[in-house]
Design an enzyme around this catalytic site. Structure first.
Site, mmCIF file in Angstrom:
data_model
loop_
_atom_site.group_PDB
_atom_site.id
_atom_site.type_symbol
_atom_site.label_atom_id
_atom_site.label_comp_id
_atom_site.label_asym_id
_atom_site.label_seq_id
_atom_site.Cartn_x
_atom_site.Cartn_y
_atom_site.Cartn_z
ATOM 1 N N ASP A 74 14.504 26.899 -8.239
ATOM 2 C CA ASP A 74 13.310 26.057 -8.293
ATOM 3 C C ASP A 74 12.731 26.078 -9.704
ATOM 4 O O ASP A 74 13.094 25.271 -10.550
ATOM 5 C CB ASP A 74 12.299 26.530 -7.254
ATOM 6 N N GLU A 115 3.328 2.049 2.224
ATOM 7 C CA GLU A 115 3.962 2.369 3.506
ATOM 8 C C GLU A 115 5.443 1.986 3.474
ATOM 9 O O GLU A 115 5.817 0.953 2.927
ATOM 10 C CB GLU A 115 3.272 1.621 4.645
ATOM 11 N N ASP A 136 17.009 39.187 -6.334
ATOM 12 C CA ASP A 136 15.868 39.912 -5.771
ATOM 13 C C ASP A 136 16.299 40.554 -4.455
ATOM 14 O O ASP A 136 17.375 40.270 -3.920
ATOM 15 C CB ASP A 136 14.652 38.996 -5.576
ATOM 16 N N LYS A 192 12.772 43.527 -8.455
ATOM 17 C CA LYS A 192 11.597 43.150 -9.255
ATOM 18 C C LYS A 192 10.361 43.854 -8.696
ATOM 19 O O LYS A 192 10.021 43.689 -7.531
ATOM 20 C CB LYS A 192 11.426 41.635 -9.213
ATOM 21 N N GLN A 246 8.384 27.476 4.087
ATOM 22 C CA GLN A 246 7.237 27.834 4.930
ATOM 23 C C GLN A 246 7.743 28.069 6.355
ATOM 24 O O GLN A 246 7.502 27.283 7.260
ATOM 25 C CB GLN A 246 6.192 26.729 4.875
ATOM 26 N N HIS A 271 17.056 27.895 3.521
ATOM 27 C CA HIS A 271 16.359 28.984 2.832
ATOM 28 C C HIS A 271 16.161 30.177 3.757
ATOM 29 O O HIS A 271 16.197 31.326 3.320
ATOM 30 C CB HIS A 271 15.016 28.478 2.303
ATOM 31 N N ASP A 319 0.811 -1.219 0.000
ATOM 32 C CA ASP A 319 0.000 0.000 0.000
ATOM 33 C C ASP A 319 0.844 1.270 0.000
ATOM 34 O O ASP A 319 0.312 2.375 0.103
ATOM 35 C CB ASP A 319 -0.949 0.017 1.198
ATOM 36 N N ALA A 340 13.261 28.521 -11.765
ATOM 37 C CA ALA A 340 14.279 29.276 -12.517
ATOM 38 C C ALA A 340 13.740 30.565 -13.128
ATOM 39 O O ALA A 340 14.465 31.262 -13.841
ATOM 40 C CB ALA A 340 14.931 28.418 -13.606
#
Length: 318
Positions: free
Chosen positions: A231, A48, A178, A201, A106, A139, A46, A233
């Site tokens: 990511d 796992e 940026d 930007k 995040q 990040h 399944d 680009a």
């Protein structure tokens, strides 16, 4: 950089690799001078994840190499399951070696009713039994504070620095793609003893296209864009075009983590970029003539060696 082997003092040490980047694990173990320890990694019907450690780890100091890259959820869960297996097998300590730390974007509440997933992942890692983290170019630096265990955040700039010097560029200058990346780009510019310009930007009005303003001059300069990850680009490709339009002689991009989602490779091929330099923190699935990959395996091997022997890690970067 070459890690000094420590075969004569490895009795209390074992290193494992998950399935996210086995080639990287093998390269690190080669630099350390002994083979990876064995574990059987599989899945039930399944989906796992099922892991069995194939040798005794009782009383050993364990290092697990597993970047939490694509597929992020599978690789993260595999790491947690392996740590649980090792902890239940009486390992003395467990260090997670994460060349790339997924879910790092995040790191704060950027909007109402959204999670801080980086903190949640930190909680999961600590709860399952990870006692130390070794990673590279997070990040967001504040993620180190999400953990209550030591976090060694290595700098990929150490390999980029040597590569750039080998290129013998005539008129180089560092650029941030940026405003948000200025601190990172400034750090690298200071290391290299070079000036810094910024690509700003902006969208002046709703539904209007973005305007790329360059703070500083790129005319007749060999521009080096610096970022922690590439990511889609989109940002670096737009920045490269703006720099070339201002008269840049060449534009190179440095990105520690080659996430390269979606049409990133296609964008890079068709862009004004002359070269994109990344590390092998993430396995590079697609090939592109413009992309150069530098290995950071020897850096991680040396850091593992130093941590095992209670030596300074910071001195590597000073």
């Amino acid at each position: 950089m070459k890690a000094r082997g420590f075969k004569t003092k490895m009795r209390g040490f074992k290193i494992f690799s998950g399935s996210a980047h086995p080639a990287f694990g093998k390269e690190v173990s080669k630099h350390l001078g002994f083979p990876l320890s064995k574990a059987v990694i599989g899945k039930f019907s399944d989906g796992e994840i099922n892991i069995q450690i194939s040798e005794s780890v009782r009383g050993k100091d364990i290092f697990i190499i597993q970047p939490t890259c694509v597929p992020v959820n599978d690789n993260l869960m595999e790491l947690l399951v392996m740590v649980d297996a090792l902890r239940r097998s009486s390992a003395n300590s467990i260090t997670a070696v994460l060349p790339y730390f997924g879910y790092a974007r995040q790191d704060r509440k950027a909007a109402p009713r959204v999670p801080i997933t980086a903190k949640m992942v930190a909680n999961l890692m600590q709860e399952v039994g990870i006692e130390r983290i070794i990673t590279m170019d997070l990040h967001a630096g504040q993620i180190q504070g999400f953990f209550d265990v030591p976090v060694d955040n290595l700098y990929g700039s150490i390999v980029f620095r040597d590569y750039i010097r080998s290129k013998a560029l005539k008129n180089p200058i560092i650029a941030s793609p940026d405003v948000g990346g200025v601190t990172r780009a400034r750090y690298f510019a200071n290391q290299m003893g070079l000036d810094l310009i910024i690509v700003d930007k902006r969208r002046e009005k709703a539904n209007e296209s973005e305007v790329m303003n360059i703070i500083g001059s790129a005319k007749e300069r060999d521009v080096i864009l610096v970022d922690d990850m590439i990511d889609t680009a989109g940002t670096i490709c737009k920045a490269a075009l703006a720099l070339k339009e201002q008269g840049a002689t060449s534009v190179m991009a440095l990105g520690t983590h080659a996430v390269l989602s979606g049409n990133a490779i296609k964008r890079i091929k068709e862009s004004a970029l002359d070269e994109v330099v990344v590390t092998n923190s993430i396995p590079l699935v697609q090939k592109c003539d413009k992309i150069t990959t530098l290995s950071v395996a020897s850096l991680f091997a040396e850091v593992i060696r130093r941590i095992y022997h209670n030596e300074s890690v910071q001195s590597l970067f000073t």
